[in-house]
Design a protein around this motif. Structure first.
Motif, mmCIF file in Angstrom:
data_model
loop_
_atom_site.group_PDB
_atom_site.id
_atom_site.type_symbol
_atom_site.label_atom_id
_atom_site.label_comp_id
_atom_site.label_asym_id
_atom_site.label_seq_id
_atom_site.Cartn_x
_atom_site.Cartn_y
_atom_site.Cartn_z
ATOM 1 N N GLU A 133 0.840 -1.199 0.000
ATOM 2 C CA GLU A 133 0.000 0.000 0.000
ATOM 3 C C GLU A 133 0.871 1.243 0.000
ATOM 4 N N ASP A 134 0.492 2.227 -0.824
ATOM 5 C CA ASP A 134 1.056 3.574 -0.733
ATOM 6 C C ASP A 134 -0.096 4.555 -0.902
ATOM 7 N N GLU A 135 0.190 5.819 -1.137
ATOM 8 C CA GLU A 135 -0.903 6.798 -1.206
ATOM 9 C C GLU A 135 -1.711 6.716 -2.496
ATOM 10 N N LYS A 166 -10.393 -0.732 5.963
ATOM 11 C CA LYS A 166 -8.935 -0.819 6.115
ATOM 12 C C LYS A 166 -8.153 0.278 5.386
ATOM 13 N N LEU A 167 -8.741 0.867 4.338
ATOM 14 C CA LEU A 167 -8.014 1.865 3.561
ATOM 15 C C LEU A 167 -8.650 3.240 3.747
ATOM 16 N N GLN A 168 -7.833 4.252 3.920
ATOM 17 C CA GLN A 168 -8.362 5.592 4.193
ATOM 18 C C GLN A 168 -8.950 6.257 2.957
ATOM 19 N N ASN A 169 -8.346 6.027 1.797
ATOM 20 C CA ASN A 169 -8.819 6.684 0.577
ATOM 21 C C ASN A 169 -9.074 5.651 -0.517
ATOM 22 N N LEU A 170 -10.104 5.902 -1.318
ATOM 23 C CA LEU A 170 -10.418 5.052 -2.465
ATOM 24 C C LEU A 170 -10.895 5.952 -3.602
ATOM 25 N N ILE A 189 -5.997 -2.163 -6.306
ATOM 26 C CA ILE A 189 -7.004 -1.210 -5.837
ATOM 27 C C ILE A 189 -6.481 0.215 -6.073
ATOM 28 N N ALA A 190 -7.335 1.093 -6.606
ATOM 29 C CA ALA A 190 -6.956 2.495 -6.828
ATOM 30 C C ALA A 190 -7.406 3.337 -5.638
ATOM 31 N N LYS A 191 -6.476 4.135 -5.105
ATOM 32 C CA LYS A 191 -6.790 4.961 -3.931
ATOM 33 C C LYS A 191 -7.135 6.404 -4.291
ATOM 34 N N ASN A 192 -6.975 6.777 -5.571
ATOM 35 C CA ASN A 192 -7.408 8.103 -6.013
ATOM 36 C C ASN A 192 -7.810 8.017 -7.491
ATOM 37 N N ASN A 193 -8.446 9.070 -7.988
ATOM 38 C CA ASN A 193 -8.998 9.031 -9.345
ATOM 39 C C ASN A 193 -7.916 8.985 -10.418
ATOM 40 N N PRO A 229 1.045 3.636 -11.383
ATOM 41 C CA PRO A 229 0.348 4.724 -12.091
ATOM 42 C C PRO A 229 0.924 6.115 -11.837
ATOM 43 N N LYS A 230 1.708 6.288 -10.781
ATOM 44 C CA LYS A 230 2.289 7.592 -10.488
ATOM 45 C C LYS A 230 3.782 7.636 -10.820
#
Length: 305
Positions: A87-89, A120-124, A149-153, A280-281
């Protein structure tokens, strides 16, 4: 975010496209399923008329779409079993157990993977809509293994495009019926919705291209241990392809994997083993692998004996 309204006029090169596909090109931030929901809810009009998602657009059609203000997620976080591998941001890589449904659907409203992700994850990411936050691809309920899993758009858009461009490599391990020959091969067919049994997929001439590469790792008692790489991502692709060859995945009640001359497995013998992709980043190559679950290993040991 306020309600958004878009208007498009169909040009000559766009004539004949399905309405939902046309809108997906114009509004890439919205998933195709989300666009279909908006069409079904009469929030899309063509020349001030409500039409179906499959409507073939015509020259000079005026298309108006109203995208309502996103509603807060109504799903409540719950403790659902799955492991976080990385997991990362921007992303998470998780291991889904067999028996867990990925997102809410008719008949499965609670205790889905999405409920667990919210816990479990703060952002999705939000692009998938309120019932699919973070979900860029899925596994069937009875398939275990690795998921992205994508944590941001931004990550969501990049990963969806990478899947579309076949830049994400997935490897599954399966136990199929009988001895599959040759030991290495390529399965290439067209897959579409079964004309009678609408919950099933089938090999059809009018379906979408589906390609799977496979390699037999070991012959077992009336079965084969196989590594499979789906080049395309059709619904139920591996299950349909191996069934089409006459070697259904054991434990599959839909595509013929319940055979009486081999020991009965507790579940579908299919596990998403490995995934390889560009972050992706950062654009760095990443590769992750999940261990084979105990129930899968126990059944494998049984067939070796």
């Amino acid at each position: 975010m306020e309600e958004r309204i878009f208007e498009f006029k169909v040009e000559e090169l766009e004539v004949g496209k399905r309405l939902d596909l046309f809108l997906k090109e114009k509004l890439p931030d919205l998933s195709r399923s989300r666009l279909q929901e908006l069409i079904e809810a009469s929030l899309v009009q063509v020349n001030e008329r409500v039409v179906k998602p499959s409507y073939k657009i015509k020259l000079q059609d005026l298309i108006r779409i109203k995208v309502p203000t996103p509603q807060p997620l109504e799903l409540k976080p719950k403790d659902v079993p799955f492991d976080i591998i990385y997991e990362d941001e921007h992303i998470a890589v998780i291991n889904k157990p067999s028996g867990v449904v990925v997102h809410p659907a008719p008949g499965h409203q609670d205790d889905t993977l999405v409920h667990g992700l919210l816990k479990k994850l703060q952002n999705l990411s939000e692009i998938g809509g309120k019932i699919r936050p973070g979900i860029v691809h899925r596994l069937d309920k009875d398939t275990s293994g690795i998921m992205l899993i994508a944590k941001n758009n931004h990550s969501h858009r990049e990963l969806v495009e990478a899947f579309k461009q076949k830049q994400i490599e997935k490897t599954y391990i399966a136990i199929v019926y009988k001895h599959l020959k040759p030991k290495q091969g390529r399965i290439e067919t067209f897959i579409g919705r079964h004309p009678v049994h609408r919950k099933k997929m089938a090999v059809l001439k009018e379906g979408k291209l589906a390609i799977t590469l496979y390699e037999v790792k070991e012959y077992l008692y009336k079965a084969s241990l196989v590594l499979a790489k789906p080049i395309t991502g059709r619904t139920h692709q591996l299950r349909v392809h191996f069934s089409h060859l006459g070697h259904p995945i054991l434990g599959d009640p839909v595509y013929g994997g319940l055979k009486t001359d081999v020991p009965k497995p507790q579940r579908l013998m299919l596990h998403a083993l490995r995934i390889k992709f560009l972050h992706p980043k950062t654009n760095l190559e990443m590769e992750f692998e999940t261990p084979i679950p105990e129930d899968f290993k126990n059944y494998l040991t049984l067939l070796k004996k």
